[in-house]
Structures are given as C-alpha cells and as structure tokens.
Motif scaffolding. Structure first.
Motif, PDB file in Angstrom:
ATOM      1  N   THR A   8      37.582   3.569 -32.348  1.00  0.00           N
ATOM      2  CA  THR A   8      37.557   5.027 -32.267  1.00  0.00           C
ATOM      3  C   THR A   8      37.645   5.507 -30.820  1.00  0.00           C
ATOM      4  N   GLY A   9      36.654   5.153 -29.994  1.00  0.00           N
ATOM      5  CA  GLY A   9      36.626   5.650 -28.619  1.00  0.00           C
ATOM      6  C   GLY A   9      37.251   4.733 -27.600  1.00  0.00           C
ATOM      7  N   ASN A  10      37.575   3.480 -28.005  1.00  0.00           N
ATOM      8  CA  ASN A  10      38.115   2.472 -27.101  1.00  0.00           C
ATOM      9  C   ASN A  10      37.181   2.214 -25.918  1.00  0.00           C
ATOM     10  N   ILE A  11      35.874   2.181 -26.224  1.00  0.00           N
ATOM     11  CA  ILE A  11      34.918   1.817 -25.171  1.00  0.00           C
ATOM     12  C   ILE A  11      33.942   0.727 -25.611  1.00  0.00           C
ATOM     13  N   CYS A  12      33.838   0.456 -26.917  1.00  0.00           N
ATOM     14  CA  CYS A  12      32.865  -0.549 -27.396  1.00  0.00           C
ATOM     15  C   CYS A  12      33.541  -1.752 -28.045  1.00  0.00           C
ATOM     16  N   ARG A  13      34.095  -1.561 -29.243  1.00  0.00           N
ATOM     17  CA  ARG A  13      34.608  -2.688 -30.016  1.00  0.00           C
ATOM     18  C   ARG A  13      35.996  -3.155 -29.581  1.00  0.00           C
ATOM     19  N   SER A  14      36.955  -2.227 -29.502  1.00  0.00           N
ATOM     20  CA  SER A  14      38.322  -2.666 -29.180  1.00  0.00           C
ATOM     21  C   SER A  14      38.451  -3.262 -27.774  1.00  0.00           C
ATOM     22  N   GLN A  31      50.892 -10.550 -25.404  1.00  0.00           N
ATOM     23  CA  GLN A  31      50.283  -9.466 -24.632  1.00  0.00           C
ATOM     24  C   GLN A  31      49.247  -8.781 -25.514  1.00  0.00           C
ATOM     25  N   VAL A  32      48.053  -8.581 -24.980  1.00  0.00           N
ATOM     26  CA  VAL A  32      46.970  -7.971 -25.756  1.00  0.00           C
ATOM     27  C   VAL A  32      46.535  -6.683 -25.068  1.00  0.00           C
ATOM     28  N   SER A  33      46.354  -5.629 -25.852  1.00  0.00           N
ATOM     29  CA  SER A  33      45.901  -4.341 -25.320  1.00  0.00           C
ATOM     30  C   SER A  33      44.938  -3.715 -26.319  1.00  0.00           C
ATOM     31  N   SER A  34      44.476  -2.505 -26.005  1.00  0.00           N
ATOM     32  CA  SER A  34      43.621  -1.786 -26.938  1.00  0.00           C
ATOM     33  C   SER A  34      43.763  -0.294 -26.707  1.00  0.00           C
ATOM     34  N   ALA A  35      43.293   0.476 -27.691  1.00  0.00           N
ATOM     35  CA  ALA A  35      43.313   1.937 -27.610  1.00  0.00           C
ATOM     36  C   ALA A  35      42.322   2.459 -28.637  1.00  0.00           C
ATOM     37  N   GLY A  36      42.089   3.768 -28.611  1.00  0.00           N
ATOM     38  CA  GLY A  36      41.174   4.385 -29.566  1.00  0.00           C
ATOM     39  C   GLY A  36      41.837   5.543 -30.277  1.00  0.00           C
ATOM     40  N   THR A  37      41.562   5.694 -31.569  1.00  0.00           N
ATOM     41  CA  THR A  37      42.123   6.820 -32.310  1.00  0.00           C
ATOM     42  C   THR A  37      41.652   8.144 -31.714  1.00  0.00           C
ATOM     43  N   MET A  42      40.650   6.812 -19.548  1.00  0.00           N
ATOM     44  CA  MET A  42      40.120   6.342 -18.264  1.00  0.00           C
ATOM     45  C   MET A  42      38.601   6.115 -18.262  1.00  0.00           C
ATOM     46  N   HIS A  43      37.945   6.238 -19.409  1.00  0.00           N
ATOM     47  CA  HIS A  43      36.510   5.968 -19.493  1.00  0.00           C
ATOM     48  C   HIS A  43      36.305   4.462 -19.367  1.00  0.00           C
ATOM     49  N   SER A  55      28.640 -11.774 -19.815  1.00  0.00           N
ATOM     50  CA  SER A  55      27.733 -12.895 -20.114  1.00  0.00           C
ATOM     51  C   SER A  55      28.475 -14.156 -20.516  1.00  0.00           C
ATOM     52  N   VAL A  56      29.736 -14.004 -20.968  1.00  0.00           N
ATOM     53  CA  VAL A  56      30.528 -15.184 -21.327  1.00  0.00           C
ATOM     54  C   VAL A  56      31.671 -15.411 -20.329  1.00  0.00           C
ATOM     55  N   GLY A  57      31.525 -14.811 -19.137  1.00  0.00           N
ATOM     56  CA  GLY A  57      32.473 -15.091 -18.068  1.00  0.00           C
ATOM     57  C   GLY A  57      33.776 -14.328 -18.143  1.00  0.00           C
ATOM     58  N   ILE A  58      33.799 -13.215 -18.888  1.00  0.00           N
ATOM     59  CA  ILE A  58      35.013 -12.402 -18.986  1.00  0.00           C
ATOM     60  C   ILE A  58      34.800 -11.127 -18.186  1.00  0.00           C
ATOM     61  N   GLU A  59      35.606 -10.944 -17.151  1.00  0.00           N
ATOM     62  CA  GLU A  59      35.494  -9.779 -16.269  1.00  0.00           C
ATOM     63  C   GLU A  59      35.884  -8.508 -17.031  1.00  0.00           C
ATOM     64  N   SER A  60      34.996  -7.516 -17.024  1.00  0.00           N
ATOM     65  CA  SER A  60      35.250  -6.292 -17.796  1.00  0.00           C
ATOM     66  C   SER A  60      35.281  -5.030 -16.949  1.00  0.00           C
ATOM     67  N   SER A  61      34.986  -5.139 -15.659  1.00  0.00           N
ATOM     68  CA  SER A  61      34.818  -3.940 -14.843  1.00  0.00           C
ATOM     69  C   SER A  61      36.106  -3.145 -14.649  1.00  0.00           C
ATOM     70  N   GLY A  62      37.266  -3.777 -14.795  1.00  0.00           N
ATOM     71  CA  GLY A  62      38.532  -3.076 -14.596  1.00  0.00           C
ATOM     72  C   GLY A  62      39.047  -2.365 -15.833  1.00  0.00           C
ATOM     73  N   PHE A  63      38.304  -2.473 -16.943  1.00  0.00           N
ATOM     74  CA  PHE A  63      38.789  -1.882 -18.194  1.00  0.00           C
ATOM     75  C   PHE A  63      38.669  -0.360 -18.178  1.00  0.00           C
ATOM     76  N   HIS A  64      39.696   0.320 -18.712  1.00  0.00           N
ATOM     77  CA  HIS A  64      39.653   1.771 -18.898  1.00  0.00           C
ATOM     78  C   HIS A  64      40.229   2.141 -20.257  1.00  0.00           C
ATOM     79  N   SER A  65      39.570   3.052 -20.948  1.00  0.00           N
ATOM     80  CA  SER A  65      39.943   3.491 -22.283  1.00  0.00           C
ATOM     81  C   SER A  65      41.283   4.222 -22.299  1.00  0.00           C
TER      82      SER A  65
END
Length: 195
Positions: A8-14, A31-37, A42-43, A55-65
């Motif tokens: 939905t918001g492309n900030i939690c699950r996707s 190629q893998v991407s995500s979006a929210g309905t 940019m959130h 916690s599992v070694g996957i960098e997430s700080s660059g992600f934007h909705s």
C-alpha cells in the motif's frame, strides 16, 4: 526479467520484498523493484522494516517509496503483492497486468506445485518463473487459497517481524522451486529474520 513488489504505502512490506529478493538474486539479470498503490513518494523505509533488513546485512538506508503507475505495472513481468485488495487495485490501474499479478503467498504456492509436478521448464530463472506464470490459471484450482500478509504499519515491532518472516519464507519457497537448473544461494539470509 522485471519483478515488482507492491504493497500500500511502499514503506513496510514491499521494500522488504524488494530488498530480500534483490539480495537473493545478486549476480542474475533479474531486476527487482517495488511501489505502493498509495505510495508515499520519496518516503524512506519504515524504521522497523529497515531495522529488520539491516539485522540480516541488507543495506536499507537508500530506499525511497514510489507510487505505482500504470506504466510501472505494464513494464513489469511479475508483480507480487501482499493483500487481495492490492491485486484488485493493481489490475484496475493496469488491466493487462492481471496475467502476471499475484499475491506473494499465492505465487509461492504455484511455484511449489509446479516444482512438485515437474511443470517448471527452462534453464534460466527468468524462463522458469515465466513457465509458472503461463500455467497459473490452469493450476489455480489445485492450490490452497492464498493468505494475505498483514500490514504492520503503525503496529508493534513483533508485527513487522511476522510480516518479514512471511515475506522471506514465500520468497525462499519461490526461489527454491526454481533451483533445478539455476543455483540460487539461499544461505545468505537466515530463514527466520529476527532483529
């Protein structure tokens, strides 16, 4: 091949789906991407989802909705969402996407079924995923009804852990079903994500 995770918001699950699948498929042409309905452009990723990925070694700080557009949906080869309502929203926005849009758990069940019945064909991961997509309408009556992965947004951290583990388990089931001719390493992230 372009795989897109949609919530939905492309900030939690996707974002977790995108980051996990990208991690597992490092070194492939997928190629893998995500979006929210109802994406929040940019959130950043929700702090709890980010904490779980870190916690599992996957960098997430660059992600934007991003907010899902018809063009994004039309350009994808496989769309994986988390709730029945999201699937309805996606195919309303992009009717042609109905052929390749699935609940994540539903597609994992389809991959399991096809692998168990020697119905997965092709040598590359793209060909093998496409073989499941092609057979989806035929095998739907044979597989269990899919379950939603609940939105943890605004809830306690343990709900994020549940969503992360359900997402990771479904992705691992999909990729395990594809392994006959394509070695996908599933050891890089624990089967259970715990922060």
């Amino acid at each position: 091949m372009r795989i897109m995770f949609v919530c939905t918001g492309n900030i939690c699950r996707s974002p977790m789906g995108e980051l996990l699948m990208s991690h597992y498929l490092t070194g492939t042409t997928v190629q893998v991407s995500s979006a929210g309905t109802r994406g929040l452009p940019m959130h950043p990723i929700d702090p709890s989802s980010g904490r779980l990925m870190d916690s599992v070694g996957i960098e997430s700080s660059g992600f934007h909705s991003r907010r899902l557009t018809r063009q994004m949906a039309d350009d994808a080869d496989l769309i994986l969402c988390f709730e029945k309502q999201q699937r309805k929203d996606i195919v309303t926005l992009a009717p042609a996407a109905v052929r390749y849009t699935f609940l994540l758990n539903d597609f994992a069940n389809m991959c399991d079924y096809c692998a168990q019945h020697n119905m997965v064909t092709g040598t590359t991961i793209q060909e093998r995923l496409e073989s499941v997509i092609r057979r989806s309408s035929m095998i739907r009556p044979m597989i269990p009804l899919p379950k939603d992965i609940d939105d943890p947004h605004g809830r306690e951290f343990d709900q994020f852990c549940i969503a992360a583990n359900q997402t990771n388990e479904a992705i691992r089931r999909i990729l395990k079903s594809m392994r006959k001719h394509h070695d996908v390493s599933l050891s890089a992230v624990r089967s259970q994500i715990v922060a």
